[in-house]
Design a protein around this motif. Structure first.
Motif, PDB file in Angstrom:
ATOM      1  N   THR A   1      32.803  -9.503  12.041  1.00  0.00           N
ATOM      2  CA  THR A   1      31.426  -9.394  11.557  1.00  0.00           C
ATOM      3  C   THR A   1      31.387  -8.258  10.545  1.00  0.00           C
ATOM      4  O   THR A   1      31.961  -7.193  10.783  1.00  0.00           O
ATOM      5  N   THR A   2      30.713  -8.486   9.435  1.00  0.00           N
ATOM      6  CA  THR A   2      30.554  -7.459   8.404  1.00  0.00           C
ATOM      7  C   THR A   2      29.104  -7.443   7.940  1.00  0.00           C
ATOM      8  O   THR A   2      28.510  -8.489   7.720  1.00  0.00           O
ATOM      9  N   VAL A   3      28.551  -6.235   7.798  1.00  0.00           N
ATOM     10  CA  VAL A   3      27.189  -6.049   7.298  1.00  0.00           C
ATOM     11  C   VAL A   3      27.232  -5.050   6.152  1.00  0.00           C
ATOM     12  O   VAL A   3      27.922  -4.030   6.233  1.00  0.00           O
ATOM     13  N   VAL A   4      26.485  -5.355   5.097  1.00  0.00           N
ATOM     14  CA  VAL A   4      26.338  -4.455   3.955  1.00  0.00           C
ATOM     15  C   VAL A   4      24.845  -4.169   3.781  1.00  0.00           C
ATOM     16  O   VAL A   4      24.035  -5.097   3.711  1.00  0.00           O
ATOM     17  N   ALA A   5      24.505  -2.885   3.733  1.00  0.00           N
ATOM     18  CA  ALA A   5      23.116  -2.466   3.509  1.00  0.00           C
ATOM     19  C   ALA A   5      23.059  -1.663   2.213  1.00  0.00           C
ATOM     20  O   ALA A   5      23.835  -0.729   2.025  1.00  0.00           O
ATOM     21  N   ILE A   6      22.151  -2.034   1.353  1.00  0.00           N
ATOM     22  CA  ILE A   6      21.914  -1.294   0.113  1.00  0.00           C
ATOM     23  C   ILE A   6      20.632  -0.507   0.308  1.00  0.00           C
ATOM     24  O   ILE A   6      19.649  -1.033   0.843  1.00  0.00           O
ATOM     25  N   GLY A   7      20.659   0.742  -0.101  1.00  0.00           N
ATOM     26  CA  GLY A   7      19.479   1.554   0.136  1.00  0.00           C
ATOM     27  C   GLY A   7      19.414   2.791  -0.727  1.00  0.00           C
ATOM     28  O   GLY A   7      20.095   2.914  -1.747  1.00  0.00           O
ATOM     29  N   ARG A   8      18.598   3.725  -0.249  1.00  0.00           N
ATOM     30  CA  ARG A   8      18.283   4.932  -1.017  1.00  0.00           C
ATOM     31  C   ARG A   8      18.411   6.159  -0.116  1.00  0.00           C
ATOM     32  O   ARG A   8      17.865   6.202   0.979  1.00  0.00           O
ATOM     33  N   TYR A   9      19.138   7.159  -0.603  1.00  0.00           N
ATOM     34  CA  TYR A   9      19.333   8.435   0.090  1.00  0.00           C
ATOM     35  C   TYR A   9      18.050   9.251   0.031  1.00  0.00           C
ATOM     36  O   TYR A   9      17.452   9.423  -1.037  1.00  0.00           O
ATOM     37  N   VAL A  10      17.629   9.763   1.179  1.00  0.00           N
ATOM     38  CA  VAL A  10      16.474  10.658   1.266  1.00  0.00           C
ATOM     39  C   VAL A  10      16.892  11.847   2.118  1.00  0.00           C
ATOM     40  O   VAL A  10      17.204  11.693   3.302  1.00  0.00           O
ATOM     41  N   GLU A  11      16.905  13.024   1.516  1.00  0.00           N
ATOM     42  CA  GLU A  11      17.272  14.233   2.251  1.00  0.00           C
ATOM     43  C   GLU A  11      16.080  14.715   3.060  1.00  0.00           C
ATOM     44  O   GLU A  11      14.947  14.728   2.580  1.00  0.00           O
ATOM     45  N   ILE A  12      16.350  15.117   4.289  1.00  0.00           N
ATOM     46  CA  ILE A  12      15.306  15.624   5.181  1.00  0.00           C
ATOM     47  C   ILE A  12      15.413  17.145   5.180  1.00  0.00           C
ATOM     48  O   ILE A  12      16.411  17.705   5.647  1.00  0.00           O
ATOM     49  N   THR A  13      14.408  17.786   4.642  1.00  0.00           N
ATOM     50  CA  THR A  13      14.440  19.237   4.473  1.00  0.00           C
ATOM     51  C   THR A  13      13.848  19.944   5.690  1.00  0.00           C
ATOM     52  O   THR A  13      13.379  19.305   6.630  1.00  0.00           O
ATOM     53  N   ASN A  14      13.852  21.245   5.638  1.00  0.00           N
ATOM     54  CA  ASN A  14      13.250  22.044   6.708  1.00  0.00           C
ATOM     55  C   ASN A  14      11.765  22.286   6.470  1.00  0.00           C
ATOM     56  O   ASN A  14      11.162  23.127   7.133  1.00  0.00           O
ATOM     57  N   SER A  15      11.158  21.560   5.556  1.00  0.00           N
ATOM     58  CA  SER A  15       9.744  21.754   5.252  1.00  0.00           C
ATOM     59  C   SER A  15       8.860  21.207   6.374  1.00  0.00           C
ATOM     60  O   SER A  15       9.285  20.357   7.164  1.00  0.00           O
ATOM     61  N   ARG A  16       7.659  21.678   6.424  1.00  0.00           N
ATOM     62  CA  ARG A  16       6.681  21.199   7.406  1.00  0.00           C
ATOM     63  C   ARG A  16       6.444  19.699   7.218  1.00  0.00           C
ATOM     64  O   ARG A  16       6.290  18.953   8.175  1.00  0.00           O
ATOM     65  N   GLN A  17       6.434  19.257   5.976  1.00  0.00           N
ATOM     66  CA  GLN A  17       6.209  17.849   5.658  1.00  0.00           C
ATOM     67  C   GLN A  17       7.280  16.942   6.276  1.00  0.00           C
ATOM     68  O   GLN A  17       6.999  15.824   6.687  1.00  0.00           O
ATOM     69  N   ASP A  18       8.526  17.408   6.350  1.00  0.00           N
ATOM     70  CA  ASP A  18       9.627  16.611   6.895  1.00  0.00           C
ATOM     71  C   ASP A  18       9.812  16.780   8.402  1.00  0.00           C
ATOM     72  O   ASP A  18      10.730  16.189   8.978  1.00  0.00           O
ATOM     73  N   GLU A  19       8.974  17.559   9.041  1.00  0.00           N
ATOM     74  CA  GLU A  19       9.119  17.814  10.476  1.00  0.00           C
ATOM     75  C   GLU A  19       9.196  16.535  11.315  1.00  0.00           C
ATOM     76  O   GLU A  19      10.071  16.423  12.179  1.00  0.00           O
ATOM     77  N   PRO A  20       8.327  15.528  11.102  1.00  0.00           N
ATOM     78  CA  PRO A  20       8.452  14.300  11.915  1.00  0.00           C
ATOM     79  C   PRO A  20       9.808  13.600  11.736  1.00  0.00           C
ATOM     80  O   PRO A  20      10.374  13.096  12.708  1.00  0.00           O
ATOM     81  N   GLU A  21      10.328  13.587  10.517  1.00  0.00           N
ATOM     82  CA  GLU A  21      11.627  12.955  10.284  1.00  0.00           C
ATOM     83  C   GLU A  21      12.759  13.763  10.920  1.00  0.00           C
ATOM     84  O   GLU A  21      13.703  13.185  11.463  1.00  0.00           O
ATOM     85  N   ARG A  22      12.671  15.091  10.866  1.00  0.00           N
ATOM     86  CA  ARG A  22      13.680  15.940  11.510  1.00  0.00           C
ATOM     87  C   ARG A  22      13.664  15.701  13.016  1.00  0.00           C
ATOM     88  O   ARG A  22      14.715  15.595  13.659  1.00  0.00           O
ATOM     89  N   ARG A  23      12.476  15.593  13.581  1.00  0.00           N
ATOM     90  CA  ARG A  23      12.337  15.347  15.018  1.00  0.00           C
ATOM     91  C   ARG A  23      12.928  13.977  15.383  1.00  0.00           C
ATOM     92  O   ARG A  23      13.631  13.836  16.370  1.00  0.00           O
ATOM     93  N   ARG A  24      12.636  12.957  14.569  1.00  0.00           N
ATOM     94  CA  ARG A  24      13.159  11.627  14.832  1.00  0.00           C
ATOM     95  C   ARG A  24      14.686  11.622  14.743  1.00  0.00           C
ATOM     96  O   ARG A  24      15.371  11.035  15.577  1.00  0.00           O
TER      97      ARG A  24
END
Length: 152
Positions: free
Chosen positions: A80-103
């Motif tokens: 089985t082989t899967v290929v996903a094309i996507g976009r890199y998003v860096e998760i920073t230490n900012s308050r705005q990124d807190e939910p993503e850091r927690r996840r």
């Protein structure tokens, strides 16, 4: 042997079971591919991962278009082989990124010794290097499965 296309849901099932794949990025018409560990979050349709700063992070910061490949190979007629094309998003230490850091933290904690790949780059005398946490937002996913003629 029969080869068939996987549905988008089947591809995500494979990504959810997998923890290891290959991450490809590019800069100045030069491709670069490396092994990496990841965790699928179906809610955000993203692959979460982390790394120390190096060529991979530098290149993805410059060109966030990436590709991920995952495979499960039993033998040449059963895979089985899967290929996903996507976009890199860096998760920073900012308050705005807190939910993503927690996840990301929640996903990482589901696996024992999740932090081991991130320390592999350090040398014994090197100071602690902060990890870069990021996600790959999946934009397109395709996959194929091969197996015996009697199975699907």
């Amino acid at each position: 042997m029969v080869i068939h296309e996987l549905s988008a849901d089947e591809c995500r099932d494979v990504l959810e079971r997998a923890r290891f794949g290959r991450l490809a990025c590019a800069r100045a018409d030069q491709p670069y591919i490396v092994p990496f560990f990841f965790y699928l979050d179906r809610l955000s349709d993203s692959l979460y991962s982390f790394s120390t700063v190096g060529q991979k992070i530098d290149w993805m910061r410059g060109n966030p278009r990436v590709c991920v490949e995952v495979d499960d190979i039993v033998d040449q007629t059963n895979w089985t082989t899967v290929v996903a094309i996507g976009r890199y998003v860096e998760i920073t230490n900012s308050r705005q990124d807190e939910p993503e850091r927690r996840r990301a933290s929640d996903l990482f904690q589901d696996r024992e010794m999740w932090w081991v790949p991130g320390i592999g780059k350090r040398t014994p005398n090197e100071e602690h290097v902060a990890a870069v946490v990021y996600r790959i937002v999946i934009e397109e996913v395709t996959g194929r499965r091969a197996g015996p003629r009697s199975s699907r």
